[in-house]
Scaffold this motif. Structure first.
Motif, PDB file in Angstrom:
ATOM      1  N   ILE A  43       0.950  -1.394   0.045  1.00 28.31           N
ATOM      2  CA  ILE A  43      -0.085  -0.136   0.060  1.00 28.31           C
ATOM      3  C   ILE A  43       0.752   1.268  -0.214  1.00 28.31           C
ATOM      4  N   ARG A  44       1.971   1.229   1.049  1.00 31.42           N
ATOM      5  CA  ARG A  44       2.719   2.477   0.781  1.00 31.42           C
ATOM      6  C   ARG A  44       3.547   2.511  -0.698  1.00 31.42           C
ATOM      7  N   GLY A  45       4.006   1.423  -1.016  1.00 32.49           N
ATOM      8  CA  GLY A  45       4.672   1.733  -2.405  1.00 32.49           C
ATOM      9  C   GLY A  45       3.762   2.332  -3.510  1.00 32.49           C
ATOM     10  N   SER A  46       2.302   1.741  -3.476  1.00 31.03           N
ATOM     11  CA  SER A  46       1.533   2.516  -4.398  1.00 31.03           C
ATOM     12  C   SER A  46       1.651   4.058  -4.832  1.00 31.03           C
ATOM     13  N   PHE A  47       1.973   4.744  -4.035  1.00 30.31           N
ATOM     14  CA  PHE A  47       1.972   6.381  -4.133  1.00 30.31           C
ATOM     15  C   PHE A  47       3.225   6.677  -4.909  1.00 30.31           C
ATOM     16  N   ASP A  48       4.145   5.807  -5.075  1.00 34.19           N
ATOM     17  CA  ASP A  48       5.343   6.034  -5.986  1.00 34.19           C
ATOM     18  C   ASP A  48       5.162   5.276  -7.076  1.00 34.19           C
ATOM     19  N   ASN A  49       4.348   4.263  -7.443  1.00 36.57           N
ATOM     20  CA  ASN A  49       4.468   3.239  -8.603  1.00 36.57           C
ATOM     21  C   ASN A  49       3.479   3.655  -9.490  1.00 36.57           C
ATOM     22  N   SER A  50       3.900   3.438 -10.739  1.00 36.27           N
ATOM     23  CA  SER A  50       2.803   3.104 -11.914  1.00 36.27           C
ATOM     24  C   SER A  50       1.994   1.974 -11.745  1.00 36.27           C
ATOM     25  N   LEU A  51       0.735   1.876 -12.393  1.00 37.05           N
ATOM     26  CA  LEU A  51      -0.116   0.616 -12.327  1.00 37.05           C
ATOM     27  C   LEU A  51       0.710  -0.425 -12.702  1.00 37.05           C
ATOM     28  N   ASP A  52       1.480  -0.591 -13.607  1.00 40.51           N
ATOM     29  CA  ASP A  52       2.194  -1.763 -13.979  1.00 40.51           C
ATOM     30  C   ASP A  52       3.153  -2.017 -12.960  1.00 40.51           C
ATOM     31  N   GLU A  53       3.897  -1.083 -12.371  1.00 39.13           N
ATOM     32  CA  GLU A  53       4.657  -1.354 -11.199  1.00 39.13           C
ATOM     33  C   GLU A  53       4.103  -1.862 -10.133  1.00 39.13           C
ATOM     34  N   GLN A  54       3.056  -1.271  -9.826  1.00 43.75           N
ATOM     35  CA  GLN A  54       2.185  -1.730  -8.418  1.00 43.75           C
ATOM     36  C   GLN A  54       1.642  -3.098  -8.822  1.00 43.75           C
ATOM     37  N   LEU A  55       1.160  -3.642 -10.000  1.00 41.54           N
ATOM     38  CA  LEU A  55       0.862  -4.946 -10.275  1.00 41.54           C
ATOM     39  C   LEU A  55       2.042  -6.093 -10.051  1.00 41.54           C
ATOM     40  N   ALA A  56       3.156  -5.322 -10.661  1.00 45.27           N
ATOM     41  CA  ALA A  56       4.288  -6.466 -10.426  1.00 45.27           C
ATOM     42  C   ALA A  56       4.870  -6.468  -8.790  1.00 45.27           C
ATOM     43  N   LEU A  57       4.520  -5.356  -8.059  1.00 46.00           N
ATOM     44  CA  LEU A  57       4.966  -5.464  -6.880  1.00 46.00           C
ATOM     45  C   LEU A  57       3.849  -6.174  -5.957  1.00 46.00           C
ATOM     46  N   GLU A  58       2.721  -6.391  -6.354  1.00 45.01           N
ATOM     47  CA  GLU A  58       1.572  -7.176  -5.734  1.00 45.01           C
ATOM     48  C   GLU A  58       1.894  -8.746  -6.094  1.00 45.01           C
ATOM     49  N   ALA A  59       2.258  -8.909  -7.283  1.00 47.36           N
ATOM     50  CA  ALA A  59       2.468 -10.260  -7.832  1.00 47.36           C
ATOM     51  C   ALA A  59       3.861 -11.115  -6.811  1.00 47.36           C
ATOM     52  N   LYS A  60       4.782 -10.019  -6.959  1.00 46.73           N
ATOM     53  CA  LYS A  60       5.887 -10.553  -6.037  1.00 46.73           C
ATOM     54  C   LYS A  60       5.583 -10.719  -4.676  1.00 46.73           C
ATOM     55  N   LEU A  61       4.867  -9.678  -3.872  1.00 47.20           N
ATOM     56  CA  LEU A  61       4.542  -9.948  -2.488  1.00 47.20           C
ATOM     57  C   LEU A  61       3.623 -11.147  -2.255  1.00 47.20           C
ATOM     58  N   GLN A  62       2.636 -11.337  -3.188  1.00 46.14           N
ATOM     59  CA  GLN A  62       1.562 -12.112  -3.042  1.00 46.14           C
ATOM     60  C   GLN A  62       2.128 -13.762  -3.256  1.00 46.14           C
ATOM     61  N   GLY A  63       3.298 -13.603  -4.215  1.00 49.39           N
ATOM     62  CA  GLY A  63       3.845 -15.172  -4.118  1.00 49.39           C
ATOM     63  C   GLY A  63       4.670 -15.283  -3.086  1.00 49.39           C
ATOM     64  N   GLU A  64       5.421 -14.411  -2.162  1.00 44.65           N
ATOM     65  CA  GLU A  64       5.956 -14.695  -1.085  1.00 44.65           C
ATOM     66  C   GLU A  64       5.032 -15.124   0.052  1.00 44.65           C
ATOM     67  N   CYS A  65       3.608 -14.517  -0.065  1.00 43.30           N
ATOM     68  CA  CYS A  65       2.546 -14.848   0.924  1.00 43.30           C
ATOM     69  C   CYS A  65       2.223 -16.093   0.849  1.00 43.30           C
ATOM     70  N   GLY A  66       2.365 -16.443  -0.566  1.00 37.31           N
ATOM     71  CA  GLY A  66       1.763 -17.955  -0.889  1.00 37.31           C
ATOM     72  C   GLY A  66       2.543 -19.047  -0.442  1.00 37.31           C
ATOM     73  N   LYS A  67       3.982 -18.580  -0.190  1.00 38.86           N
ATOM     74  CA  LYS A  67       5.024 -19.744   0.363  1.00 38.86           C
ATOM     75  C   LYS A  67       4.991 -19.786   2.106  1.00 38.86           C
ATOM     76  N   THR A  68       4.065 -18.937   2.589  1.00 37.42           N
ATOM     77  CA  THR A  68       4.107 -18.967   4.229  1.00 37.42           C
ATOM     78  C   THR A  68       3.145 -20.153   4.690  1.00 37.42           C
ATOM     79  N   ARG A  69       3.610 -20.333   6.022  1.00 38.62           N
ATOM     80  CA  ARG A  69       2.723 -21.516   6.611  1.00 38.62           C
ATOM     81  C   ARG A  69       1.482 -20.799   6.835  1.00 38.62           C
ATOM     82  N   ASP A  70       1.384 -19.539   7.078  1.00 35.42           N
ATOM     83  CA  ASP A  70      -0.088 -18.868   7.429  1.00 35.42           C
ATOM     84  C   ASP A  70      -0.883 -19.012   6.094  1.00 35.42           C
ATOM     85  N   PHE A  71      -0.485 -19.202   5.049  1.00 34.88           N
ATOM     86  CA  PHE A  71      -1.223 -19.243   3.895  1.00 34.88           C
ATOM     87  C   PHE A  71      -1.773 -20.514   3.855  1.00 34.88           C
TER      88      PHE A  71
END
Length: 258
Positions: A212-240
């Motif tokens: 959410i903080r990164g969105s202020f400095d990112n273009s839409l494409d940059e934000q979508l890439a950041l979402e994908a990266k961070l979601q991928g990290e979440c998907g590898k957690t025990r919590d997921f």
């Protein structure tokens, strides 16, 4: 570090930092800033939520202008750079969710200390005041960064120029804080909110803050890439994995924060 100007406790994975100079409305001096910094860093390491609140009738009245030790050699640029910045960065960079439970007046740097947290919950009797122009200063302690982002340019400019009180209800209506709560329900509400986060997927919460903080400095494409990266990290957690299994088994998830 031994604490003289704050109280600190960790209970049920919730670290509570209580500003404890009620005789001066919890005004900030050099010692208190150092103690807050230390306590927030400690809470970020040892707990799953950090809460900032005040003892007495005020949350924080800002810089202690009556502190003789400070006033005798007051260099505002140095004070902000060497004492406020570490405190504010400790809150902003905290790896776990942070809550400001604003129990009363939050004025000057005290208002912006409150706004540094991820979530701000205020008692209805509380208020926020950008008092700086009353003494010939500009909003500091991050105020010029937080205010336009949380309440919009027009409201931020008016708050800074007119230095008028903003009630907790106004702050809620303007999107400056998460919620204003009746005084009688205030303590129970912020404690329940903190307990909810302390039982949640802490690893995901850290990435929520980053995205959410990164969105202020990112273009839409940059934000979508950041979402994908961070979601991928979440998907590898025990919590997921636990969240999915708990959903399928129709039971509450037992998150570990990893």
């Amino acid at each position: 570090m031994h604490y003289d100007t704050i109280q600190f406790e960790i209970r049920d994975n919730v670290a509570v930092v209580t500003l404890n100079r009620p005789d001066v409305m919890n005004a900030l001096n050099t010692q208190m800033r150092a103690e807050i910094t230390d306590a927030v860093l400690r809470g970020g390491r040892d707990a799953r939520v950090v809460v900032l609140t005040g003892n007495g009738q005020s949350f924080c009245s800002g810089q202690d202008l009556g502190d003789r030790a400070t006033a005798a050699n007051l260099d505002l640029e140095r004070t902000l750079r060497d004492e406020y910045v570490p405190m504010l960065r400790a809150i902003y960079d905290c790896p776990v969710p942070t809550i400001s439970a604003v129990n009363g007046a939050a004025a000057g740097a005290g208002a912006n200390l409150a706004l540094a947290a991820d979530v701000v919950i205020a008692a209805e009797s509380a208020f926020f005041l950008q008092a700086f122009t009353r003494i010939g200063l500009i909003p500091d302690a991050g105020g010029t960064w937080y205010l336009p982002r949380q309440m919009g340019l027009a409201k931020a400019m008016g708050a800074a120029l007119f230095a008028e009180k903003i009630t907790a209800r106004q702050a809620d209506d303007w999107g400056m804080i998460w919620e204003a709560v009746g005084d009688e329900d205030f303590a129970a509400r912020w404690q329940a909110r903190a307990a909810h986060l302390a039982k949640g997927p802490t690893a995901a919460y850290a990435r929520v803050k980053e995205s959410i903080r990164g969105s202020f400095d990112n273009s839409l494409d940059e934000q979508l890439a950041l979402e994908a990266k961070l979601q991928g990290e979440c998907g590898k957690t025990r919590d997921f994995r636990e969240g999915v299994v708990a959903f399928l088994e129709k039971r509450p998830a037992q998150y570990e924060g990893r």
